[in-house]
Design an enzyme around this catalytic site. Structure first.
Site, PDB file in Angstrom:
ATOM      1  N   LYS A 256      82.092  80.719  34.832  1.00  0.00           N
ATOM      2  CA  LYS A 256      80.953  80.373  35.230  1.00  0.00           C
ATOM      3  C   LYS A 256      80.035  79.627  34.223  1.00  0.00           C
ATOM      4  O   LYS A 256      79.653  80.036  33.139  1.00  0.00           O
ATOM      5  CB  LYS A 256      79.904  81.557  35.871  1.00  0.00           C
ATOM      6  CG  LYS A 256      78.572  81.239  36.432  1.00  0.00           C
ATOM      7  CD  LYS A 256      77.434  81.915  36.305  1.00  0.00           C
ATOM      8  CE  LYS A 256      76.710  81.786  35.228  1.00  0.00           C
ATOM      9  NZ  LYS A 256      76.070  80.429  34.852  1.00  0.00           N
TER      10      LYS A 256
ATOM     11  N   GLU B  31      80.209  85.867  21.634  1.00  0.00           N
ATOM     12  CA  GLU B  31      79.875  84.696  20.869  1.00  0.00           C
ATOM     13  C   GLU B  31      78.490  84.553  20.916  1.00  0.00           C
ATOM     14  O   GLU B  31      77.829  83.843  21.977  1.00  0.00           O
ATOM     15  CB  GLU B  31      80.930  83.583  20.732  1.00  0.00           C
ATOM     16  CG  GLU B  31      80.654  82.668  19.539  1.00  0.00           C
ATOM     17  CD  GLU B  31      79.567  81.848  19.505  1.00  0.00           C
ATOM     18  OE1 GLU B  31      78.610  82.168  18.834  1.00  0.00           O
ATOM     19  OE2 GLU B  31      79.842  80.599  20.023  1.00  0.00           O
TER      20      GLU B  31
ATOM     21  N   CYS C 285      74.689  77.316  17.966  1.00  0.00           N
ATOM     22  CA  CYS C 285      74.475  79.122  17.667  1.00  0.00           C
ATOM     23  C   CYS C 285      74.666  79.046  16.069  1.00  0.00           C
ATOM     24  O   CYS C 285      73.960  79.809  15.345  1.00  0.00           O
ATOM     25  CB  CYS C 285      75.499  79.723  18.216  1.00  0.00           C
ATOM     26  SG  CYS C 285      77.246  78.932  18.251  1.00  0.00           S
TER      27      CYS C 285
ATOM     28  N   GLU D  73      65.969  83.381  16.441  1.00  0.00           N
ATOM     29  CA  GLU D  73      66.908  81.942  16.613  1.00  0.00           C
ATOM     30  C   GLU D  73      65.787  81.042  17.678  1.00  0.00           C
ATOM     31  O   GLU D  73      65.380  81.391  18.590  1.00  0.00           O
ATOM     32  CB  GLU D  73      67.951  82.149  17.458  1.00  0.00           C
ATOM     33  CG  GLU D  73      68.771  81.124  17.736  1.00  0.00           C
ATOM     34  CD  GLU D  73      70.075  81.451  18.595  1.00  0.00           C
ATOM     35  OE1 GLU D  73      70.217  82.266  19.318  1.00  0.00           O
ATOM     36  OE2 GLU D  73      71.348  80.875  18.050  1.00  0.00           O
TER      37      GLU D  73
HETATM   38  P1  NDP Z   1      71.800  82.702  28.136  1.00  0.00           P
HETATM   39  O1  NDP Z   1      72.603  83.694  27.252  1.00  0.00           O
HETATM   40  O2  NDP Z   1      70.845  83.145  29.088  1.00  0.00           O
HETATM   41  O3  NDP Z   1      73.026  81.912  29.112  1.00  0.00           O
HETATM   42  C1  NDP Z   1      74.246  81.660  28.646  1.00  0.00           C
HETATM   43  C2  NDP Z   1      75.214  81.681  29.899  1.00  0.00           C
HETATM   44  O4  NDP Z   1      74.769  83.118  30.372  1.00  0.00           O
HETATM   45  C3  NDP Z   1      74.596  81.052  31.034  1.00  0.00           C
HETATM   46  O5  NDP Z   1      75.741  80.567  31.594  1.00  0.00           O
HETATM   47  C4  NDP Z   1      73.707  81.741  31.948  1.00  0.00           C
HETATM   48  O6  NDP Z   1      73.903  81.323  33.326  1.00  0.00           O
HETATM   49  C5  NDP Z   1      74.450  83.072  31.827  1.00  0.00           C
HETATM   50  N1  NDP Z   1      73.821  84.252  32.130  1.00  0.00           N
HETATM   51  C6  NDP Z   1      72.365  84.336  31.956  1.00  0.00           C
HETATM   52  N2  NDP Z   1      71.791  85.672  32.067  1.00  0.00           N
HETATM   53  C7  NDP Z   1      73.008  86.423  32.583  1.00  0.00           C
HETATM   54  C8  NDP Z   1      73.366  87.857  32.950  1.00  0.00           C
HETATM   55  N3  NDP Z   1      72.097  88.602  33.006  1.00  0.00           N
HETATM   56  N4  NDP Z   1      74.501  88.179  33.206  1.00  0.00           N
HETATM   57  C9  NDP Z   1      75.616  87.154  33.009  1.00  0.00           C
HETATM   58  N5  NDP Z   1      75.323  85.918  32.597  1.00  0.00           N
HETATM   59  C10 NDP Z   1      74.002  85.417  32.307  1.00  0.00           C
HETATM   60  O7  NDP Z   1      71.117  81.829  27.110  1.00  0.00           O
HETATM   61  P2  NDP Z   1      70.160  80.493  27.588  1.00  0.00           P
HETATM   62  O8  NDP Z   1      70.850  79.751  28.169  1.00  0.00           O
HETATM   63  O9  NDP Z   1      68.874  81.075  28.298  1.00  0.00           O
HETATM   64  O10 NDP Z   1      69.537  80.305  26.423  1.00  0.00           O
HETATM   65  C11 NDP Z   1      68.593  81.117  25.634  1.00  0.00           C
HETATM   66  C12 NDP Z   1      68.680  81.411  24.314  1.00  0.00           C
HETATM   67  O11 NDP Z   1      70.083  81.748  24.044  1.00  0.00           O
HETATM   68  C13 NDP Z   1      68.768  80.139  23.353  1.00  0.00           C
HETATM   69  O12 NDP Z   1      67.478  79.732  22.989  1.00  0.00           O
HETATM   70  C14 NDP Z   1      69.497  80.408  22.089  1.00  0.00           C
HETATM   71  O13 NDP Z   1      68.802  80.904  21.213  1.00  0.00           O
HETATM   72  C15 NDP Z   1      70.560  81.208  22.719  1.00  0.00           C
HETATM   73  N6  NDP Z   1      71.903  80.584  22.831  1.00  0.00           N
HETATM   74  C16 NDP Z   1      72.841  80.791  22.276  1.00  0.00           C
HETATM   75  C17 NDP Z   1      73.946  80.121  22.482  1.00  0.00           C
HETATM   76  C18 NDP Z   1      75.271  80.193  21.650  1.00  0.00           C
HETATM   77  O14 NDP Z   1      76.094  79.300  21.476  1.00  0.00           O
HETATM   78  N7  NDP Z   1      75.391  81.314  20.735  1.00  0.00           N
HETATM   79  C19 NDP Z   1      74.122  79.144  23.558  1.00  0.00           C
HETATM   80  C20 NDP Z   1      73.008  79.040  24.379  1.00  0.00           C
HETATM   81  C21 NDP Z   1      71.873  79.554  24.077  1.00  0.00           C
HETATM   82  P3  NDP Z   1      72.417  80.499  33.617  1.00  0.00           P
HETATM   83  O15 NDP Z   1      72.659  79.369  33.005  1.00  0.00           O
HETATM   84  O16 NDP Z   1      72.674  80.242  35.147  1.00  0.00           O
HETATM   85  O17 NDP Z   1      71.220  81.165  33.320  1.00  0.00           O
END
Ligand code: NDP
Length: 506
Positions: free
Chosen positions: A183, A258, A292, A393
């Protein structure tokens, strides 16, 4: 305005509409134009994808193929990724805001390199290993062990590097014989759907790879607790990663996480100032800081702070911020309005807490920036390691400079974080740098560079940046179970063992 692209989910080898009929719009963050539509997948769609992945797995159509056969399909896909690299790069940039200059040179190539590396590394893994020692109290026995797939894997990926973070899961999962349901993030789903087409064209049997598009809070959450799922691989925020670990715990599912980071850069007093300026810019400005492992806590000897920051600002002033689809652009837009607001909030918090703004701090709104989510590179100086914007972050182009007087103090502050993803040292003395690298509690340490993620080297975090490793043979181990088979080679071995262990068969 170009035509809006219509996508469907990829389930059981077929392009499949969502069962609810609802859709999600995908926009270009430079101008908010809708560029694509995808189904808003729900639990019914997840059930379908999981059933398809399970059926494919149990049929043995993929899991029972030899590693060489599976590796060949990955190599076919790598060749198709090369042939389609311009399309992949275009779509990745259009929806994630990544500069087209980067996606055409790095991201598309990383897809094929990761597929090829996984295929080649899997072929090199020992197929079977044998015990060399037989305990004296047992009859001669043959013990061997081999790697087997885990079963059905679920991948959940974020919006910052949709292609690369998907392929980091797809390549090892598939080459080790698993089925996979992915997903992607809701704002950047289309390049993962493009990968489904490549893999199918490369000869992957139906059902082995499925893509669900839909909200993480519902579809993603349901995936993480789905009874058909044996392993979850998640990249995203630490907050959601924690929820996924909880959900997975009930079913004792295998988990790779990760997560977030707040990576420290330790500039030593012998650093070359030009190297330091380049390294520190690279660390926090790559993909406008939405990475990240970004280096966003910059520890610098107090007497060097002004010169380093001056050099960084001089270089920033020469950078072009703008439309990511233009080859001349250095920094594209922030990927979403939500993320832009998060960055703006943290900058405000930084100012409120007394950090000194040396550069930037503003959203760009005039002229070409009017409709998009653009933010200036921003540098705070004279920060301390307890400030909110230093500890949390931000995921944007914001650097926090923390001057230090004593190297031991700098190392202690660098390690004083809940995160442990990346770290870095800047020095002209290789030995000194390596000694400090060994003391940083992070999964990766860069010396005089940053952001080098190699498909042939492990990547992952310490502490709350997650667990497990992606890339290289470490990822192949993370997508397989080990089975030990022990065979008695003698006719009376079990009788003797019964006597030794229980003694009731005299
Ligand atoms: P999230 O962790 O919310 O999203 C990452 C993925 O998880 C997306 O596919 C999202 O779907 C999905 N997701 C969200 N909520 C759930 C849940 N409850 N159960 C299962 N899957 C879920 O990151 P965000 O995109 O909201 O970003 C928020 C913050 O996260 C950023 O500001 C940053 O700090 C951090 N981040 C870190 C990353 C990394 O590479 N380590 C990458 C991205 C973000 P959907 O898109 O539909 O919400």
């Amino acid at each position: 305005m170009a035509d809006i692209m219509e996508y469907q989910m990829f389930i059981d080898g077929n392009w499949t509409p969502g069962s609810s009929g609802e859709i999600m719009e995908v926009i270009n963050p430079a101008n908010r134009e809708v560029v694509a539509r995808v189904p808003r997948g729900n639990k019914d769609d997840v059930d379908k994808a999981m059933a398809s992945a399970r059926a494919a797995y149990e049929s043995g159509i993929w899991a029972n193929k030899s590693i060489d056969e599976r590796a060949q399909v990955l190599m076919n896909a790598a060749m198709l990724a090369v042939a389609n690299k311009d399309r992949l790069a275009y779509l990745e940039s259009l929806t994630s805001g990544a500069t087209i200059r980067r996606t055409t040179t790095v991201d598309a190539a990383e897809v094929s390199a990761t597929l090829l590396l996984a295929a080649m590394t899997a072929k090199e893994l020992p197929r079977v290993e044998h015990a060399v020692f037989s305990p004296p109290w047992v009859a001669p026995m043959h013990s061997y062990w081999k790697r087997e797939p885990i079963g059905v894997c679920a991948g959940i990926t974020p919006w910052n590097f949709p292609l690369i973070l998907a392929i980091f899961k797809i390549a090892p999962a598939l080459v080790m014989g698993n089925s996979l349901v992915i997903k992607p993030a809701s704002i950047t789903p289309i390049t993962t759907l493009e990968l489904a087409k490549l893999l199918s064209d490369a000869g992957l049997p139906p059902g082995v790879f499925n893509v669900i598009t839909g909200p993480g809070s519902s579809a993603g959450n349901y995936m993480a607790q789905h009874p058909e799922v044996d392993k979850i691989a998640f990249t995203g925020s630490t907050e959601v990663g924690r929820q996924i670990a909880h959900l997975a715990a009930d079913g004792i599912k295998r988990v790779t996480l990760e997560l977030g980071g707040k990576s420290p850069i330790v500039v030593l007093d012998d650093a070359d100032m030009e190297v330091a300026a380049n390294m520190c810019l690279l660390a926090f400005l790559f993909h406008s800081g939405q990475v990240c492992e970004s280096g966003t806590r910059l520890f610098v000897p107090r007497k060097m702070q002004d010169e380093l920051v001056e050099r960084m600002i001089a270089k920033i002033k020469k950078m072009t911020i703008g439309d990511q689809m233009n080859m001349e652009t250095d920094l594209g837009p922030i990927a979403s309005e939500d993320q832009l607001r998060t960055i703006m909030d943290y900058v405000q918090i930084g100012e409120n807490e007394g950090a000194q703004l040396a550069y930037g701090g503003n959203r760009l709104t005039a002229g070409i920036y009017e409709k998009g989510f653009f933010f200036e590179p921003t540098i705070f100086i004279n920060c301390n390691n307890q400030m909110t914007q230093v500890r949390e972050e931000i995921f944007g182009p914001v650097q926090c400079v923390i001057p230090y007087d004593d190297e031991e103090e700098a190392i202690a502050m660098a390690n004083d974080s809940i995160y442990g993803l990346g770290g870095g040292v800047c020095s002209t003395n290789a030995n000194r740098a390596q000694k400090i690298a060994s003391r940083l509690r992070t999964g990766t340490v860069w010396i005089n560079t940053w952001h080098v993620l190699r498909p042939d080297a492990p990547f992952g975090g310490y502490k709350q940046s997650g667990y497990g490793r992606e890339c290289c043979y470490h990822s192949l181990l993370a997508y397989s179970e080990v089975k030990h088979v022990c065979q008695d080679l003698t006719p009376d071995g079990s009788e003797k063992l019964l006597n030794v262990l229980i003694g009731s068969n005299k």
